[in-house]
Write a protein that holds these residues in place. Sequence first.
Motif, PDB file in Angstrom:
ATOM      1  N   GLN A   1       3.447  -4.358  -1.191  1.00  0.00           N
ATOM      2  CA  GLN A   1       2.194  -3.764  -1.646  1.00  0.00           C
ATOM      3  C   GLN A   1       2.411  -2.701  -2.722  1.00  0.00           C
ATOM      4  O   GLN A   1       1.511  -2.396  -3.484  1.00  0.00           O
ATOM      5  CB  GLN A   1       1.445  -3.123  -0.470  1.00  0.00           C
TER       6      GLN A   1
ATOM      7  N   PRO B   1      -2.931  -6.514  -0.295  1.00  0.00           N
ATOM      8  CA  PRO B   1      -3.880  -7.167  -1.219  1.00  0.00           C
ATOM      9  C   PRO B   1      -3.822  -8.687  -1.066  1.00  0.00           C
ATOM     10  O   PRO B   1      -3.341  -9.406  -1.935  1.00  0.00           O
ATOM     11  CB  PRO B   1      -3.413  -6.704  -2.596  1.00  0.00           C
TER      12      PRO B   1
ATOM     13  N   ARG C   1       1.663  -3.504  -6.617  1.00  0.00           N
ATOM     14  CA  ARG C   1       0.362  -4.075  -6.926  1.00  0.00           C
ATOM     15  C   ARG C   1      -0.103  -3.788  -8.346  1.00  0.00           C
ATOM     16  O   ARG C   1      -0.722  -4.640  -8.979  1.00  0.00           O
ATOM     17  CB  ARG C   1      -0.682  -3.607  -5.922  1.00  0.00           C
TER      18      ARG C   1
ATOM     19  N   TRP D   1      -7.189  -2.984  -5.705  1.00  0.00           N
ATOM     20  CA  TRP D   1      -6.877  -2.757  -4.292  1.00  0.00           C
ATOM     21  C   TRP D   1      -6.121  -1.444  -4.122  1.00  0.00           C
ATOM     22  O   TRP D   1      -5.257  -1.097  -4.926  1.00  0.00           O
ATOM     23  CB  TRP D   1      -6.026  -3.895  -3.747  1.00  0.00           C
TER      24      TRP D   1
END
Length: 183
Positions: free
Chosen positions: A87, A30, A90, A130
């Motif tokens: 990630q 992201p 997130r 995302w």
Amino acid sequence: MNPQAPVHAADDHWLTVMRLRFRAWRGTRPFWAGLFTLLGGVPIIYFPFADIRLANVTLAIATTSGSVSLILGVLLITIGIALWFQQGIRVFAGVAAILLALVSIPKSNLGGFFIGFLTAMIGGCLALAWSPGVPVEEEPEEDAAADAAPVDAFQGIPGPRGTETPYVTEKTFHADGGRNSAG
């Protein structure tokens, strides 16, 4: 353009190679969420400690919330960098960025005069939105003649048995002439 051709040749300029590597790296995480969250922390830190000079007049916006602004801004910058390299966090990072942006409104000069607030909110929302992409698996190419189903010249005549689909959908109902393979 030939689909089997290499994406870039070996004699490409090093800047082109680095740009393509950065693009590939950016596409797996992201990136924009982290960038907006990181940039949201900068005005939240800057404005409480800034002095604006107009001719001989110094305008100071410093308040008693300087330490809170510093903590909020550093946390937003840390969350933005963490989004680039982790990630898996997130969702947590997105919620934390939104909450920190909301807290910055009363505690940090209206969230860095709404500049830091808006960019941190956009970054948090992008982090929540995302999701990692699923790589597309290439199917092996088979003989096109073996996959071709028999085609009737007349639209109303169904094809031979064994060519109908195992289930009926809106599209296959008409393609099979209204027959169901189970019946």
